[in-house]
Design a protein around this motif. Structure first.
Motif, PDB file in Angstrom:
ATOM      1  N   GLY A  13      30.114  45.032  31.703  1.00  0.00           N
ATOM      2  CA  GLY A  13      31.425  44.617  32.389  1.00  0.00           C
ATOM      3  C   GLY A  13      31.078  44.491  33.770  1.00  0.00           C
ATOM      4  N   GLU A  14      29.943  44.949  34.469  1.00  0.00           N
ATOM      5  CA  GLU A  14      29.748  44.724  35.970  1.00  0.00           C
ATOM      6  C   GLU A  14      29.782  43.303  36.447  1.00  0.00           C
ATOM      7  N   GLY A  15      29.242  42.434  35.447  1.00  0.00           N
ATOM      8  CA  GLY A  15      29.042  40.969  35.758  1.00  0.00           C
ATOM      9  C   GLY A  15      30.408  40.183  36.285  1.00  0.00           C
ATOM     10  N   ALA A  16      31.362  40.782  35.775  1.00  0.00           N
ATOM     11  CA  ALA A  16      32.805  40.174  36.186  1.00  0.00           C
ATOM     12  C   ALA A  16      33.255  40.329  37.490  1.00  0.00           C
ATOM     13  N   GLU A  47      38.318  50.236  45.892  1.00  0.00           N
ATOM     14  CA  GLU A  47      39.649  50.846  45.811  1.00  0.00           C
ATOM     15  C   GLU A  47      40.659  50.002  45.499  1.00  0.00           C
ATOM     16  N   CYS A  48      40.563  48.591  46.259  1.00  0.00           N
ATOM     17  CA  CYS A  48      41.691  47.633  45.812  1.00  0.00           C
ATOM     18  C   CYS A  48      41.486  47.171  44.299  1.00  0.00           C
ATOM     19  N   GLN A  49      40.629  46.929  43.918  1.00  0.00           N
ATOM     20  CA  GLN A  49      40.190  46.376  42.595  1.00  0.00           C
ATOM     21  C   GLN A  49      40.718  47.615  41.522  1.00  0.00           C
ATOM     22  N   ASP A  50      40.337  48.853  42.003  1.00  0.00           N
ATOM     23  CA  ASP A  50      41.062  49.777  41.200  1.00  0.00           C
ATOM     24  C   ASP A  50      42.457  49.753  40.989  1.00  0.00           C
ATOM     25  N   MET A  51      42.990  49.588  42.397  1.00  0.00           N
ATOM     26  CA  MET A  51      44.494  49.531  42.441  1.00  0.00           C
ATOM     27  C   MET A  51      45.112  48.105  41.555  1.00  0.00           C
ATOM     28  N   LEU A  52      44.206  47.041  41.646  1.00  0.00           N
ATOM     29  CA  LEU A  52      44.757  45.945  40.863  1.00  0.00           C
ATOM     30  C   LEU A  52      44.797  46.087  39.448  1.00  0.00           C
ATOM     31  N   LEU A  53      43.539  46.648  38.989  1.00  0.00           N
ATOM     32  CA  LEU A  53      43.439  46.857  37.638  1.00  0.00           C
ATOM     33  C   LEU A  53      44.750  47.729  36.997  1.00  0.00           C
ATOM     34  N   PRO A 105      38.656  48.314  34.083  1.00  0.00           N
ATOM     35  CA  PRO A 105      38.856  49.619  34.449  1.00  0.00           C
ATOM     36  C   PRO A 105      37.613  50.233  34.309  1.00  0.00           C
ATOM     37  N   GLY A 106      37.316  51.007  35.393  1.00  0.00           N
ATOM     38  CA  GLY A 106      35.967  51.886  35.421  1.00  0.00           C
ATOM     39  C   GLY A 106      34.609  51.171  35.331  1.00  0.00           C
ATOM     40  N   LYS A 107      34.478  49.819  35.326  1.00  0.00           N
ATOM     41  CA  LYS A 107      33.297  49.223  35.336  1.00  0.00           C
ATOM     42  C   LYS A 107      32.556  48.993  36.643  1.00  0.00           C
TER      43      LYS A 107
END
Length: 555
Positions: free
Chosen positions: A302-305, A381-387, A417-419
């Motif tokens: 999942g990190e590649g995304a 942090e923003c990506q975690d919020m977006l997901l 999430p979590g990746k």
């Protein structure tokens, strides 16, 4: 409206809430609807929205408040019989609602009082015209877009001018930026108001009276300030971009019979494919390098995304990634990075006269880049919020479906999430350093109506600055066993929907591709006819995937 209005909605219950401020503007009189007045107000509102979003994002970052998204919404007189409306929205954590509302109020009040800077105006206006150019260059439009324009003209007397005609009008206005800025600031100040013509959307537990009193106090204080809190960089900072490199001679030139263009190979092995085509004064480019995130040895599932986003979280030529992008946009140059399993692509467009700036920016990205740990941490942090915010949406459902159809496949392009972890920054930095160290292992494709000899001369002055080395790239071997049969998945969503995905192994040939599109159109027709009888709406789409294997999918 005569007094501020407070709306308490805006929360989905997933820990992320919407905070918004809205204003209304009287629709133009019928006799003015088919004039340039709506066109001028339209561009002003889009520029205002872009500037407001950029300022709000900058202030939230300064305060350490992550956000899922910041958007503006402008409803003009061609879309509604009611008055026009302008809204700016931010999606933040429930615990940050009150602080975000205060910051948003402060940002909009400063725009009301002190206005925007000339640099902000140039960047945002250029971005608006760039989108208008893309609309005007689109080869095909849905019939619904034409019918909507006709309905709008009939009901609201709006203009039937095409995107191309609107673009030509805006480009023909020979006004200095400072004159246009004064006109824009007058419109913005006339619209924005903190005491009457304002609606507040805030799911806060603070009482309505306290919220209104606090908003009014902040508005009056920041409106009275004469400080312009610009979010745009110094547009003269291109002086930090690399200059010309040691001249690199053209080694060979040959015709490419497939594309009809010319293939140029320079002395250092750097390759360029050029084709002269009508392009309305622009050049379109794509720097395609062999090697994608499939070549990262220690990549987790999942990190590649997230790899494609990394460069914007770096310093480039001494500038923050967002400032680097804005400086280019002010000059009409766009740059998008996309990394997939086996390739890295940097693409966009630029005005014909900006070929040198384009090459300097590519050199800066390749050779003068360094990590920005603070920016990457905030991005996480923003990506975690977006997901979190996307939970229950169609994108989240497709992410779940992808994981069901491709179990154990670590190279998914869907963000989950979590990746995303801090460890990805080091992996991404190593990956891009390797990619930009072998610029001869790829090709720069340029299409446009720029003079061929002039382009050759420009390229020979810059391509010598790219790092190259002898390298043989091998496409990563992905061991993968696709799932067969059928499966179901149930999840909480924001509305009742059913997604059906059908996937079949099929070689990607020209004949299969053409047949698959026809099959999808027939299926769309049959499904729509059947569902309409039951009062249901449907959407059908299709795609051909190459990785992890060649498959045809209908959604």
């Amino acid at each position: 409206q005569e007094r501020p209005y407070v709306e308490r909605g805006g929360s989905r219950g997933n820990g992320v809430s919407e905070v918004s401020l809205s204003w209304r503007s009287a629709r133009p009189s019928k006799e003015f609807m088919n004039t340039v007045q709506p066109a001028m107000f339209d561009i002003s509102m889009h520029v205002l929205g872009d500037i407001a979003c950029n300022r709000l994002g900058k202030e939230l970052r300064r305060e350490g408040i992550p956000y899922a998204d910041i958007v503006y919404d402008y409803v003009n007189a061609s879309q509604t019989p009611e008055h026009e409306s302008f809204t700016i929205k931010a999606y933040v954590s429930d615990k940050d609602i009150d602080r975000t509302m205060d910051i948003m109020t402060s940002v909009m009040a400063s725009l009301d009082g002190a206005g925007a800077s000339v640099n902000e105006y140039r960047v945002s206006r250029s971005g608006f015209l760039d989108k208008l150019h893309e609309f005007s260059s689109a080869p095909l439009y849905d019939l619904s877009k034409y019918s909507d324009r006709c309905v709008s003209a009939f009901l609201y007397n709006s203009s039937l001018a095409s995107p191309k005609e609107r673009l030509e009008f805006h480009q023909s206005r020979n006004l200095h930026d400072t004159t246009s800025l004064r006109f824009f600031n007058d419109i913005a100040s006339a619209l924005l108001d903190g005491s009457a013509n304002i609606a507040i959307g805030c799911p806060s537990e603070v009482s309505r009276d306290v919220l209104l009193a606090r908003t009014d106090s902040i508005w009056k204080a920041d409106r009275a300030s004469s400080i312009v809190r610009s979010s745009a960089p110094n547009l003269k900072d291109t002086v930090s971009f690399p200059g010309t490199a040691p001249k690199c001679k053209l080694k060979s030139s040959m015709k490419d019979h497939l594309s009809g263009g010319s293939v140029w190979t320079f002395a250092n092995g750097f390759k360029v494919v050029y084709r002269k085509m009508p392009s309305s004064g622009r050049i379109y480019y794509n720097l395609a390098l062999n090697g994608g995130f499939g070549g990262i040895g220690n990549l987790s599932a999942g990190e590649g995304a997230f790899i494609s986003d990394y460069l914007e979280q770096c310093y480039v030529a001494g500038l923050k990634g967002s400032d680097f992008k804005n400086i280019l946009m002010a000059e009409g140059v766009t740059m998008t990075v996309k990394v997939n399993l086996s390739n890295t692509m940097i693409s966009g467009h630029a005005p014909n006269g900006k070929a040198s700036l384009l090459m300097r920016s590519l050199l800066a990205l390749a050779n003068d880049r360094r990590p920005d740990p603070e920016s990457f941490s905030y991005y996480m942090e923003c990506q975690d919020m977006l997901l979190k915010y996307n939970e229950g949406t169609s994108l989240a459902r497709m992410t779940a479906i992808d994981s069901i159809m491709c179990p154990g496949y670590i190279y998914s392009t869907y963000k989950s999430p979590g990746k995303l972890t801090a460890a990805l920054a080091d992996k991404a930095e190593e990956f891009y350093s390797e990619q930009f160290g072998k610029m001869n292992d790829g090709v720069l494709v340029i299409v446009g109506d720029i003079n061929e000899e002039s382009l050759k001369k420009t390229l020979s002055g810059y391509v010598g600055g790219f790092r190259t080395k002898e390298v043989a790239f091998r496409r990563p071997v992905v061991k993968y066993q696709p799932v067969s049969g059928w499966s179901t998945y149930t999840a909480d969503g924001i509305r009742n929907t059913i997604d059906v995905v059908m996937s079949a192994r099929m070689p990607l040939t020209s004949a299969n591709y053409a047949a698959s599109v026809i099959a999808a159109l027939i299926m769309e027709q049959k499904i729509s006819e059947t569902a309409a009888e039951e009062g249901m709406s449907t959407m059908v789409s299709c795609n051909f995937k190459i990785y992890p294997e060649e498959r045809f999918n209908i959604i």
